[in-house]
Design a protein around this motif. Structure first.
Motif, PDB file in Angstrom:
ATOM      1  N   LEU A 109     -10.564   4.898  13.558  1.00 57.58           N
ATOM      2  CA  LEU A 109     -11.593   4.017  12.989  1.00 57.58           C
ATOM      3  C   LEU A 109     -12.891   4.764  12.728  1.00 57.58           C
ATOM      4  O   LEU A 109     -13.572   4.503  11.735  1.00 57.58           O
ATOM      5  CB  LEU A 109     -11.859   2.825  13.907  1.00 57.58           C
ATOM      6  CG  LEU A 109     -10.940   1.642  13.759  1.00 57.58           C
ATOM      7  CD1 LEU A 109     -11.344   0.519  14.720  1.00 57.58           C
ATOM      8  CD2 LEU A 109     -10.924   1.108  12.330  1.00 57.58           C
ATOM      9  N   SER A 110     -13.243   5.682  13.611  1.00 57.18           N
ATOM     10  CA  SER A 110     -14.458   6.470  13.413  1.00 57.18           C
ATOM     11  C   SER A 110     -14.362   7.282  12.126  1.00 57.18           C
ATOM     12  O   SER A 110     -15.289   7.297  11.316  1.00 57.18           O
ATOM     13  CB  SER A 110     -14.677   7.397  14.608  1.00 57.18           C
ATOM     14  OG  SER A 110     -15.800   8.226  14.384  1.00 57.18           O
ATOM     15  N   ARG A 111     -13.233   7.924  11.939  1.00 56.44           N
ATOM     16  CA  ARG A 111     -13.016   8.709  10.708  1.00 56.44           C
ATOM     17  C   ARG A 111     -13.030   7.797   9.483  1.00 56.44           C
ATOM     18  O   ARG A 111     -13.637   8.117   8.469  1.00 56.44           O
ATOM     19  CB  ARG A 111     -11.678   9.477  10.809  1.00 56.44           C
ATOM     20  CG  ARG A 111     -11.341  10.297   9.592  1.00 56.44           C
ATOM     21  CD  ARG A 111     -12.244  11.503   9.453  1.00 56.44           C
ATOM     22  NE  ARG A 111     -11.862  12.240   8.269  1.00 56.44           N
ATOM     23  CZ  ARG A 111     -12.722  12.661   7.360  1.00 56.44           C
ATOM     24  NH1 ARG A 111     -14.008  12.477   7.517  1.00 56.44           N
ATOM     25  NH2 ARG A 111     -12.304  13.306   6.297  1.00 56.44           N
ATOM     26  N   ALA A 112     -12.375   6.645   9.600  1.00 54.65           N
ATOM     27  CA  ALA A 112     -12.339   5.692   8.493  1.00 54.65           C
ATOM     28  C   ALA A 112     -13.748   5.184   8.161  1.00 54.65           C
ATOM     29  O   ALA A 112     -14.105   5.051   6.983  1.00 54.65           O
ATOM     30  CB  ALA A 112     -11.422   4.519   8.825  1.00 54.65           C
ATOM     31  N   ALA A 113     -14.549   4.929   9.191  1.00 55.39           N
ATOM     32  CA  ALA A 113     -15.922   4.464   8.957  1.00 55.39           C
ATOM     33  C   ALA A 113     -16.716   5.503   8.165  1.00 55.39           C
ATOM     34  O   ALA A 113     -17.430   5.166   7.217  1.00 55.39           O
ATOM     35  CB  ALA A 113     -16.609   4.152  10.284  1.00 55.39           C
ATOM     36  N   HIS A 114     -16.572   6.779   8.551  1.00 56.51           N
ATOM     37  CA  HIS A 114     -17.272   7.849   7.829  1.00 56.51           C
ATOM     38  C   HIS A 114     -16.776   7.957   6.386  1.00 56.51           C
ATOM     39  O   HIS A 114     -17.578   8.102   5.460  1.00 56.51           O
ATOM     40  CB  HIS A 114     -17.119   9.187   8.557  1.00 56.51           C
ATOM     41  CG  HIS A 114     -17.852   9.231   9.854  1.00 56.51           C
ATOM     42  ND1 HIS A 114     -19.222   9.314   9.952  1.00 56.51           N
ATOM     43  CD2 HIS A 114     -17.393   9.167  11.123  1.00 56.51           C
ATOM     44  CE1 HIS A 114     -19.577   9.308  11.220  1.00 56.51           C
ATOM     45  NE2 HIS A 114     -18.484   9.218  11.958  1.00 56.51           N
ATOM     46  N   LEU A 115     -15.482   7.861   6.199  1.00 57.88           N
ATOM     47  CA  LEU A 115     -14.930   7.923   4.841  1.00 57.88           C
ATOM     48  C   LEU A 115     -15.414   6.751   3.990  1.00 57.88           C
ATOM     49  O   LEU A 115     -15.754   6.928   2.818  1.00 57.88           O
ATOM     50  CB  LEU A 115     -13.402   7.950   4.889  1.00 57.88           C
ATOM     51  CG  LEU A 115     -12.770   9.240   5.394  1.00 57.88           C
ATOM     52  CD1 LEU A 115     -11.273   9.043   5.622  1.00 57.88           C
ATOM     53  CD2 LEU A 115     -13.029  10.375   4.422  1.00 57.88           C
ATOM     54  N   MET A 116     -15.442   5.555   4.570  1.00 56.77           N
ATOM     55  CA  MET A 116     -15.888   4.380   3.812  1.00 56.77           C
ATOM     56  C   MET A 116     -17.367   4.486   3.446  1.00 56.77           C
ATOM     57  O   MET A 116     -17.771   4.071   2.365  1.00 56.77           O
ATOM     58  CB  MET A 116     -15.578   3.106   4.579  1.00 56.77           C
ATOM     59  CG  MET A 116     -14.069   2.868   4.663  1.00 56.77           C
ATOM     60  SD  MET A 116     -13.644   1.363   5.512  1.00 56.77           S
ATOM     61  CE  MET A 116     -14.040   0.198   4.216  1.00 56.77           C
ATOM     62  N   GLN A 117     -18.162   5.058   4.352  1.00 57.28           N
ATOM     63  CA  GLN A 117     -19.570   5.281   4.017  1.00 57.28           C
ATOM     64  C   GLN A 117     -19.707   6.254   2.859  1.00 57.28           C
ATOM     65  O   GLN A 117     -20.519   6.056   1.951  1.00 57.28           O
ATOM     66  CB  GLN A 117     -20.345   5.794   5.243  1.00 57.28           C
ATOM     67  CG  GLN A 117     -20.537   4.721   6.291  1.00 57.28           C
ATOM     68  CD  GLN A 117     -21.133   5.259   7.582  1.00 57.28           C
ATOM     69  OE1 GLN A 117     -21.436   6.460   7.705  1.00 57.28           O
ATOM     70  NE2 GLN A 117     -21.296   4.391   8.552  1.00 57.28           N
ATOM     71  N   LEU A 144     -17.401   6.723   0.517  1.00 59.98           N
ATOM     72  CA  LEU A 144     -16.930   6.027  -0.686  1.00 59.98           C
ATOM     73  C   LEU A 144     -18.006   5.109  -1.251  1.00 59.98           C
ATOM     74  O   LEU A 144     -18.190   5.027  -2.463  1.00 59.98           O
ATOM     75  CB  LEU A 144     -15.677   5.200  -0.362  1.00 59.98           C
ATOM     76  CG  LEU A 144     -14.380   5.947  -0.151  1.00 59.98           C
ATOM     77  CD1 LEU A 144     -13.292   5.002   0.327  1.00 59.98           C
ATOM     78  CD2 LEU A 144     -13.944   6.644  -1.432  1.00 59.98           C
ATOM     79  N   SER A 145     -18.696   4.407  -0.377  1.00 60.83           N
ATOM     80  CA  SER A 145     -19.683   3.437  -0.857  1.00 60.83           C
ATOM     81  C   SER A 145     -20.964   4.104  -1.341  1.00 60.83           C
ATOM     82  O   SER A 145     -21.753   3.485  -2.037  1.00 60.83           O
ATOM     83  CB  SER A 145     -19.992   2.406   0.235  1.00 60.83           C
ATOM     84  OG  SER A 145     -20.616   3.040   1.344  1.00 60.83           O
ATOM     85  N   ALA A 146     -21.175   5.371  -0.994  1.00 60.20           N
ATOM     86  CA  ALA A 146     -22.363   6.083  -1.439  1.00 60.20           C
ATOM     87  C   ALA A 146     -22.216   6.645  -2.854  1.00 60.20           C
ATOM     88  O   ALA A 146     -23.173   7.028  -3.467  1.00 60.20           O
ATOM     89  CB  ALA A 146     -22.674   7.223  -0.466  1.00 60.20           C
ATOM     90  N   LYS A 147     -20.979   6.666  -3.358  1.00 58.62           N
ATOM     91  CA  LYS A 147     -20.740   7.273  -4.671  1.00 58.62           C
ATOM     92  C   LYS A 147     -21.015   6.302  -5.785  1.00 58.62           C
ATOM     93  O   LYS A 147     -20.934   5.152  -5.707  1.00 58.62           O
ATOM     94  CB  LYS A 147     -19.307   7.780  -4.767  1.00 58.62           C
ATOM     95  CG  LYS A 147     -19.076   8.952  -3.838  1.00 58.62           C
ATOM     96  CD  LYS A 147     -17.657   9.463  -3.940  1.00 58.62           C
ATOM     97  CE  LYS A 147     -17.469  10.622  -2.983  1.00 58.62           C
ATOM     98  NZ  LYS A 147     -16.144  11.168  -3.006  1.00 58.62           N
TER      99      LYS A 147
END
Length: 154
Positions: A141-149, A151-154
């Protein structure tokens, strides 16, 4: 909700289709977001009031029209939300500094405090659920949270 089973062996690299994963992620994010909104607002403020307070806290004073546009609601709905927040002492209404015909809404210290309390409740609710997961699931989940952040920054 569409679910992906955990792939093994060579399936691990090619079995997760982006469109299926996108559906799963969207559904999970929306359900979690909805649940967080309900869990943290309680009896003091509504979910709509929470988002207005968050907008004012992060973006400074704004007109009713600006708030309505950012929240994607009609002006009468925003007026009702702001009226409720004003009655509770969470926002103030003042004449716009550049155009006295307009009203500018700003957050009060009491509004910032109730917003912080609601955020803490949301965090506590989610932390309680995350605490029940295994260490491996928390790492995922920690890795997923970083990835989603990202994704949403692009």
């Amino acid at each position: 909700m569409t679910t992906n089973t955990e792939p093994t062996g060579s399936e691990a690299t090619d079995s997760i289709k982006p469109d299926i994963l996108a559906i799963d992620l969207r559904t999970a994010v929306m359900r979690t977001s909805r649940r967080l909104r309900v869990e943290a607002t309680g009896d003091v403020i509504t979910p709509g009031q929470y988002t207005v307070l968050a907008q004012l806290n992060g973006g400074g004073p704004q007109t009713l029209r600006e708030l309505a546009e950012r929240e994607h609601v009609q002006a009468p709905s925003m007026t009702r939300i702001v009226n409720g927040l004003t009655e509770q002492g969470f926002v103030t209404r003042n004449a716009h500094p550049l155009d006295g015909r307009q009203v500018q809404v700003g957050i009060t210290p009491a509004g910032a405090a109730i917003l912080a309390e609601a955020r803490e409740q949301r965090t506590a609710w989610l932390a309680q659920r995350v605490a029940g997961l295994s260490d491996e699931d928390r790492r995922i989940l920690s890795r997923a949270a970083h990835l989603m952040q990202q994704l949403s920054a692009k």
